[in-house]
Motif scaffolding. Structure first.
Motif, short mmCIF file in Angstrom:
data_model
loop_
_atom_site.label_atom_id
_atom_site.label_comp_id
_atom_site.label_asym_id
_atom_site.label_seq_id
_atom_site.Cartn_x
_atom_site.Cartn_y
_atom_site.Cartn_z
N THR A 196 -23.38 -14.94 15.75
CA THR A 196 -22.74 -16.22 15.62
C THR A 196 -22.08 -16.76 16.86
O THR A 196 -22.17 -17.95 17.07
CB THR A 196 -21.56 -16.01 14.36
N ALA A 197 -21.28 -15.95 17.64
CA ALA A 197 -20.59 -16.62 18.73
C ALA A 197 -21.33 -16.99 19.67
O ALA A 197 -21.30 -18.19 20.27
CB ALA A 197 -19.44 -15.38 19.33
N ALA A 198 -22.54 -16.43 19.80
CA ALA A 198 -23.72 -16.77 20.75
C ALA A 198 -24.25 -18.02 20.33
O ALA A 198 -24.66 -18.97 21.08
CB ALA A 198 -24.83 -15.81 21.11
N ARG A 199 -24.44 -18.21 19.10
CA ARG A 199 -25.15 -19.36 18.59
C ARG A 199 -24.04 -20.56 18.66
O ARG A 199 -24.63 -21.77 18.99
CB ARG A 199 -25.44 -19.02 17.10
N LEU A 200 -22.82 -20.29 18.50
CA LEU A 200 -22.06 -21.45 18.65
C LEU A 200 -21.98 -22.09 20.11
O LEU A 200 -22.01 -23.12 20.51
CB LEU A 200 -20.43 -20.98 18.43
N VAL A 201 -22.11 -20.92 21.00
CA VAL A 201 -22.13 -21.31 22.40
C VAL A 201 -23.63 -22.10 22.80
O VAL A 201 -23.66 -23.08 23.30
CB VAL A 201 -22.18 -20.16 23.41
N ALA A 202 -24.71 -21.62 21.94
CA ALA A 202 -26.02 -22.44 22.15
C ALA A 202 -25.83 -23.66 21.82
O ALA A 202 -26.54 -24.70 22.48
CB ALA A 202 -26.93 -21.25 21.33
N ILE A 203 -25.19 -24.07 20.74
CA ILE A 203 -25.28 -25.28 20.18
C ILE A 203 -24.45 -26.36 21.33
O ILE A 203 -24.82 -27.32 21.51
CB ILE A 203 -24.25 -25.38 18.83
N LEU A 204 -23.37 -25.88 21.82
CA LEU A 204 -22.58 -26.56 22.66
C LEU A 204 -23.44 -26.80 24.28
O LEU A 204 -23.01 -27.86 24.95
CB LEU A 204 -21.47 -25.62 23.29
N ILE A 205 -24.19 -25.93 24.59
CA ILE A 205 -25.08 -26.06 25.85
C ILE A 205 -26.43 -26.47 25.64
O ILE A 205 -27.27 -26.84 26.62
CB ILE A 205 -24.89 -24.60 26.59
N SER A 206 -26.57 -26.95 24.42
CA SER A 206 -28.07 -27.39 24.09
C SER A 206 -28.17 -28.75 24.50
O SER A 206 -27.34 -29.53 24.57
CB SER A 206 -28.48 -27.20 22.65
N ARG A 207 -29.53 -29.38 24.41
CA ARG A 207 -29.65 -30.74 24.77
C ARG A 207 -30.37 -31.23 23.49
O ARG A 207 -31.55 -31.09 23.04
CB ARG A 207 -30.70 -30.89 25.90
#
Length: 228
Positions: free
Chosen positions: A67-78
């Motif tokens: 989950t923490a990794a997915r939250l970061v993924a959301i923030l750095i995605s395009r």
């Protein structure tokens, strides 16, 4: 001679950074709300800010299922780089409330596929998926309601919100309040539905915050608008 650009961060490195930020107390609080991570969100956002936009890395972080990794993924995605089917698959995987909410608000709402996904999810048999459709509908109610059947939405809320599962109920209640706040011609009915169903009437609300109980929410937002 130009200096070499720094190497692309690896999934393992980002996961290690997040693991170093894990706090058992934060995890305990989050787990009470259905979220399974223990990272302070301000620090998590700082990790994402340091990475900047890295869409390919975002995809690999999402695939970890953490989950923490997915939250970061959301923030750095395009957001505009995702296809509709990709976002649909991600939404159906995002069962943790925070990942679900961030995906809808930070990615899907900025996607050119937002409207097609809204209509696809709105009546989905999975109530968690349907809640995303209702959340997107609330955004349209507030910003671009032309073409929406607001009376029909109120009919659905009146018929189904009382017995809807928690997350779908919350999204339907938000839509009810949004209609009442932004559309005066439907306000009395929206307030009346809220008073009749009493959904979230007794929801514990901290001092200084507005109750999610639709009649209070609608009246308070209308009052603030009148003061501007």
């Amino acid at each position: 001679m130009a200096s070499a650009s720094p190497p692309e961060p690896t999934v393992a490195e980002v996961m290690a950074d997040l693991a170093a930020l894990e706090d058992p107390k934060i995890r305990a609080v989050n787990e009470r709300h259905g979220d399974d991570h223990g990272v302070n969100l301000t620090r998590l956002r700082a990790v994402a800010k340091g990475l900047k936009t890295r869409h390919e890395l975002a995809g690999r972080l999402w695939e970890t299922g953490d989950t923490a990794a997915r939250l970061v993924a959301i923030l750095i995605s395009r957001p505009k780089s995702y296809t509709g089917p990709e976002l649909d698959a991600m939404l159906r995987e995002a069962r943790v409330p925070k990942a679900h909410d961030w995906l809808v608000n930070y990615v899907v709402k900025k996607s050119p596929h937002a409207e097609e996904l809204r209509t696809a999810w709105f009546a989905d048999a999975d109530p968690v998926v349907a809640s995303a459709g209702w959340a997107l509908t609330s955004t349209r109610v507030a910003k671009e309601a032309e073409g929406l059947d607001l009376s029909g939405l109120l009919d659905l809320v009146e018929t189904h919100m009382k017995d809807a599962p928690d997350r779908l109920q919350w999204a339907m209640n938000e839509c009810l309040a949004t209609i009442g706040i932004h559309h005066p011609e439907h306000r009395a009915r929206a307030v009346g539905i809220g008073e009749s169903l009493e959904v979230l009437k007794d929801y514990p609300t901290p001092p200084g915050c507005t109750s999610p109980y639709a009649p209070i929410w609608i009246n308070e937002m209308v009052r603030r608008q009148a003061e501007k």
